[in-house]
Design a protein around this motif. Structure first.
Motif, PDB file in Angstrom:
ATOM      1  N   GLU A   1      34.609  56.337  20.584  1.00 10.98           N
ATOM      2  CA  GLU A   1      35.235  57.571  20.124  1.00 10.98           C
ATOM      3  C   GLU A   1      34.175  58.656  20.247  1.00 10.98           C
ATOM      4  O   GLU A   1      33.151  58.619  19.565  1.00 10.98           O
ATOM      5  CB  GLU A   1      35.721  57.441  18.685  1.00 10.98           C
ATOM      6  N   ILE A   2      34.427  59.623  21.134  1.00 16.99           N
ATOM      7  CA  ILE A   2      33.424  60.658  21.403  1.00 16.99           C
ATOM      8  C   ILE A   2      33.733  61.964  20.685  1.00 16.99           C
ATOM      9  O   ILE A   2      32.884  62.833  20.586  1.00 16.99           O
ATOM     10  CB  ILE A   2      33.258  60.894  22.919  1.00 16.99           C
ATOM     11  N   ALA A   3      34.956  62.105  20.188  1.00 17.00           N
ATOM     12  CA  ALA A   3      35.380  63.248  19.371  1.00 17.00           C
ATOM     13  C   ALA A   3      36.578  62.764  18.560  1.00 17.00           C
ATOM     14  O   ALA A   3      37.042  61.631  18.736  1.00 17.00           O
ATOM     15  CB  ALA A   3      35.746  64.439  20.236  1.00 17.00           C
ATOM     16  N   ASP A   4      37.102  63.618  17.670  1.00 14.54           N
ATOM     17  CA  ASP A   4      38.265  63.216  16.885  1.00 14.54           C
ATOM     18  C   ASP A   4      39.422  62.865  17.807  1.00 14.54           C
ATOM     19  O   ASP A   4      39.857  63.687  18.621  1.00 14.54           O
ATOM     20  CB  ASP A   4      38.683  64.342  15.929  1.00 14.54           C
ATOM     21  N   ASN A   5      39.901  61.642  17.690  1.00 13.25           N
ATOM     22  CA  ASN A   5      41.025  61.126  18.475  1.00 13.25           C
ATOM     23  C   ASN A   5      40.812  61.208  19.983  1.00 13.25           C
ATOM     24  O   ASN A   5      41.774  61.297  20.734  1.00 13.25           O
ATOM     25  CB  ASN A   5      42.323  61.841  18.085  1.00 13.25           C
ATOM     26  N   VAL A   6      39.580  61.200  20.430  1.00 14.16           N
ATOM     27  CA  VAL A   6      39.266  61.144  21.861  1.00 14.16           C
ATOM     28  C   VAL A   6      38.470  59.866  22.091  1.00 14.16           C
ATOM     29  O   VAL A   6      37.330  59.736  21.649  1.00 14.16           O
ATOM     30  CB  VAL A   6      38.448  62.370  22.330  1.00 14.16           C
ATOM     31  N   ARG A   7      39.101  58.921  22.776  1.00 10.46           N
ATOM     32  CA  ARG A   7      38.465  57.617  23.005  1.00 10.46           C
ATOM     33  C   ARG A   7      38.369  57.360  24.500  1.00 10.46           C
ATOM     34  O   ARG A   7      39.280  57.683  25.261  1.00 10.46           O
ATOM     35  CB  ARG A   7      39.266  56.517  22.323  1.00 10.46           C
ATOM     36  N   ILE A   8      37.250  56.755  24.877  1.00 12.26           N
ATOM     37  CA  ILE A   8      37.062  56.377  26.272  1.00 12.26           C
ATOM     38  C   ILE A   8      36.651  54.910  26.318  1.00 12.26           C
ATOM     39  O   ILE A   8      36.104  54.377  25.352  1.00 12.26           O
ATOM     40  CB  ILE A   8      35.997  57.248  26.977  1.00 12.26           C
ATOM     41  N   LYS A   9      36.942  54.284  27.421  1.00 13.45           N
ATOM     42  CA  LYS A   9      36.530  52.898  27.626  1.00 13.45           C
ATOM     43  C   LYS A   9      35.414  52.896  28.662  1.00 13.45           C
ATOM     44  O   LYS A   9      35.535  53.508  29.720  1.00 13.45           O
ATOM     45  CB  LYS A   9      37.697  52.045  28.099  1.00 13.45           C
ATOM     46  N   VAL A  10      34.338  52.205  28.331  1.00 16.25           N
ATOM     47  CA  VAL A  10      33.203  52.081  29.241  1.00 16.25           C
ATOM     48  C   VAL A  10      32.817  50.618  29.337  1.00 16.25           C
ATOM     49  O   VAL A  10      33.137  49.815  28.466  1.00 16.25           O
ATOM     50  CB  VAL A  10      31.988  52.924  28.782  1.00 16.25           C
ATOM     51  N   SER A  11      32.125  50.292  30.394  1.00 14.87           N
ATOM     52  CA  SER A  11      31.610  48.945  30.575  1.00 14.87           C
ATOM     53  C   SER A  11      30.547  48.658  29.520  1.00 14.87           C
ATOM     54  O   SER A  11      29.751  49.536  29.166  1.00 14.87           O
ATOM     55  CB  SER A  11      31.007  48.808  31.967  1.00 14.87           C
ATOM     56  N   ARG A  12      30.528  47.459  29.003  1.00 18.75           N
ATOM     57  CA  ARG A  12      29.538  47.088  27.986  1.00 18.75           C
ATOM     58  C   ARG A  12      28.119  47.272  28.518  1.00 18.75           C
ATOM     59  O   ARG A  12      27.229  47.700  27.800  1.00 18.75           O
ATOM     60  CB  ARG A  12      29.750  45.633  27.561  1.00 18.75           C
ATOM     61  N   SER A  13      27.911  47.007  29.805  1.00 14.63           N
ATOM     62  CA  SER A  13      26.572  47.132  30.378  1.00 14.63           C
ATOM     63  C   SER A  13      26.120  48.584  30.524  1.00 14.63           C
ATOM     64  O   SER A  13      24.950  48.840  30.772  1.00 14.63           O
ATOM     65  CB  SER A  13      26.510  46.437  31.731  1.00 14.63           C
ATOM     66  N   SER A  14      27.043  49.544  30.357  1.00 15.00           N
ATOM     67  CA  SER A  14      26.648  50.950  30.467  1.00 15.00           C
ATOM     68  C   SER A  14      26.152  51.530  29.148  1.00 15.00           C
ATOM     69  O   SER A  14      25.747  52.682  29.103  1.00 15.00           O
ATOM     70  CB  SER A  14      27.811  51.791  30.997  1.00 15.00           C
ATOM     71  N   ILE A  15      26.177  50.742  28.072  1.00 20.99           N
ATOM     72  CA  ILE A  15      25.640  51.204  26.794  1.00 20.99           C
ATOM     73  C   ILE A  15      24.116  51.171  26.902  1.00 20.99           C
ATOM     74  O   ILE A  15      23.525  50.153  27.234  1.00 20.99           O
ATOM     75  CB  ILE A  15      26.114  50.318  25.622  1.00 20.99           C
ATOM     76  N   GLY A  16      23.480  52.309  26.631  1.00 21.71           N
ATOM     77  CA  GLY A  16      22.038  52.420  26.814  1.00 21.71           C
ATOM     78  C   GLY A  16      21.229  52.055  25.592  1.00 21.71           C
ATOM     79  O   GLY A  16      20.337  51.222  25.660  1.00 21.71           O
ATOM     80  N   SER A  17      21.535  52.688  24.440  1.00 25.15           N
ATOM     81  CA  SER A  17      20.729  52.449  23.247  1.00 25.15           C
ATOM     82  C   SER A  17      21.486  52.910  22.014  1.00 25.15           C
ATOM     83  O   SER A  17      22.465  53.650  22.112  1.00 25.15           O
ATOM     84  CB  SER A  17      19.393  53.197  23.357  1.00 25.15           C
ATOM     85  N   PRO A  18      21.027  52.485  20.835  1.00 29.16           N
ATOM     86  CA  PRO A  18      21.642  52.969  19.599  1.00 29.16           C
ATOM     87  C   PRO A  18      21.186  54.399  19.311  1.00 29.16           C
ATOM     88  O   PRO A  18      20.208  54.875  19.886  1.00 29.16           O
ATOM     89  CB  PRO A  18      21.112  51.997  18.543  1.00 29.16           C
ATOM     90  N   LEU A  19      21.900  55.072  18.422  1.00 31.99           N
ATOM     91  CA  LEU A  19      21.528  56.419  18.006  1.00 31.99           C
ATOM     92  C   LEU A  19      20.866  56.360  16.636  1.00 31.99           C
ATOM     93  O   LEU A  19      21.242  55.564  15.787  1.00 31.99           O
ATOM     94  CB  LEU A  19      22.758  57.333  17.927  1.00 31.99           C
ATOM     95  N   THR A  20      19.887  57.230  16.424  1.00 31.85           N
ATOM     96  CA  THR A  20      19.247  57.326  15.115  1.00 31.85           C
ATOM     97  C   THR A  20      20.103  58.219  14.208  1.00 31.85           C
ATOM     98  O   THR A  20      21.113  58.767  14.634  1.00 31.85           O
ATOM     99  CB  THR A  20      17.830  57.913  15.235  1.00 31.85           C
ATOM    100  N   LYS A  21      19.683  58.383  12.969  1.00 32.97           N
ATOM    101  CA  LYS A  21      20.416  59.205  12.003  1.00 32.97           C
ATOM    102  C   LYS A  21      20.541  60.654  12.462  1.00 32.97           C
ATOM    103  O   LYS A  21      21.528  61.309  12.193  1.00 32.97           O
ATOM    104  CB  LYS A  21      19.720  59.166  10.629  1.00 32.97           C
ATOM    105  N   ASP A  22      19.518  61.160  13.163  1.00 32.56           N
ATOM    106  CA  ASP A  22      19.566  62.554  13.607  1.00 32.56           C
ATOM    107  C   ASP A  22      20.259  62.725  14.958  1.00 32.56           C
ATOM    108  O   ASP A  22      20.294  63.830  15.496  1.00 32.56           O
ATOM    109  CB  ASP A  22      18.161  63.158  13.639  1.00 32.56           C
ATOM    110  N   GLY A  23      20.798  61.654  15.538  1.00 28.57           N
ATOM    111  CA  GLY A  23      21.528  61.741  16.782  1.00 28.57           C
ATOM    112  C   GLY A  23      20.723  61.538  18.041  1.00 28.57           C
ATOM    113  O   GLY A  23      21.252  61.673  19.136  1.00 28.57           O
ATOM    114  N   ALA A  24      19.458  61.203  17.910  1.00 21.91           N
ATOM    115  CA  ALA A  24      18.608  60.966  19.078  1.00 21.91           C
ATOM    116  C   ALA A  24      18.667  59.494  19.478  1.00 21.91           C
ATOM    117  O   ALA A  24      18.774  58.623  18.624  1.00 21.91           O
ATOM    118  CB  ALA A  24      17.168  61.359  18.786  1.00 21.91           C
ATOM    119  N   PRO A  25      18.620  59.196  20.765  1.00 22.31           N
ATOM    120  CA  PRO A  25      18.603  57.791  21.195  1.00 22.31           C
ATOM    121  C   PRO A  25      17.359  57.085  20.680  1.00 22.31           C
ATOM    122  O   PRO A  25      16.253  57.607  20.750  1.00 22.31           O
ATOM    123  CB  PRO A  25      18.585  57.864  22.718  1.00 22.31           C
TER     124      PRO A  25
END
Length: 113
Positions: A81-105
């Motif tokens: 979910e990239i915005a309110d009620n906006v969802r996209i499907k991506v390949s699991r292998s395209s996930i790069g990293s988790p986000l920190t509390k301030d939004g930085a990778p």
């Protein structure tokens, strides 16, 4: 005439000289292994471990730079979910990293280290 054969490297010491000439090549391969190949394998292992531990509600960034929250998981597809009620499907292998509390990778690191 045997003196010329020894001088040309064809004598008894010629076999040891052949092995000694490969020592620099072996050392170069060792340096490449420990400085390049091994750390890259370790990073790939950590990335795979991160992908296997994904769960709903986690905030992640894709390798393409899209920030989102995981709302659905299958074996090969992640729904973000990239915005309110906006969802996209991506390949699991395209996930790069988790986000920190301030939004930085955040960099992917070993658990407990």
């Amino acid at each position: 005439m045997t003196g010329v054969a020894y001088a040309a490297g064809g004598g008894a010491a010629g076999g040891a000289g052949g092995i000694a000439s490969f020592i620099p090549l072996i050392l170069i391969f060792g340096v490449f292994y420990f400085m390049l190949i091994r750390p890259q394998q370790r990073q790939a292992k950590l990335q795979q471990q991160f992908l296997n531990e994904l769960k709903n509600g986690a905030k992640v960034v894709t390798k393409g730079g899209i920030h989102g929250t995981i709302t659905g998981l299958t074996d090969s597809v992640v729904t973000l979910e990239i915005a309110d009620n906006v969802r996209i499907k991506v390949s699991r292998s395209s996930i790069g990293s988790p986000l920190t509390k301030d939004g930085a990778p955040a960099p992917i690191q070993k658990a407990g280290g």
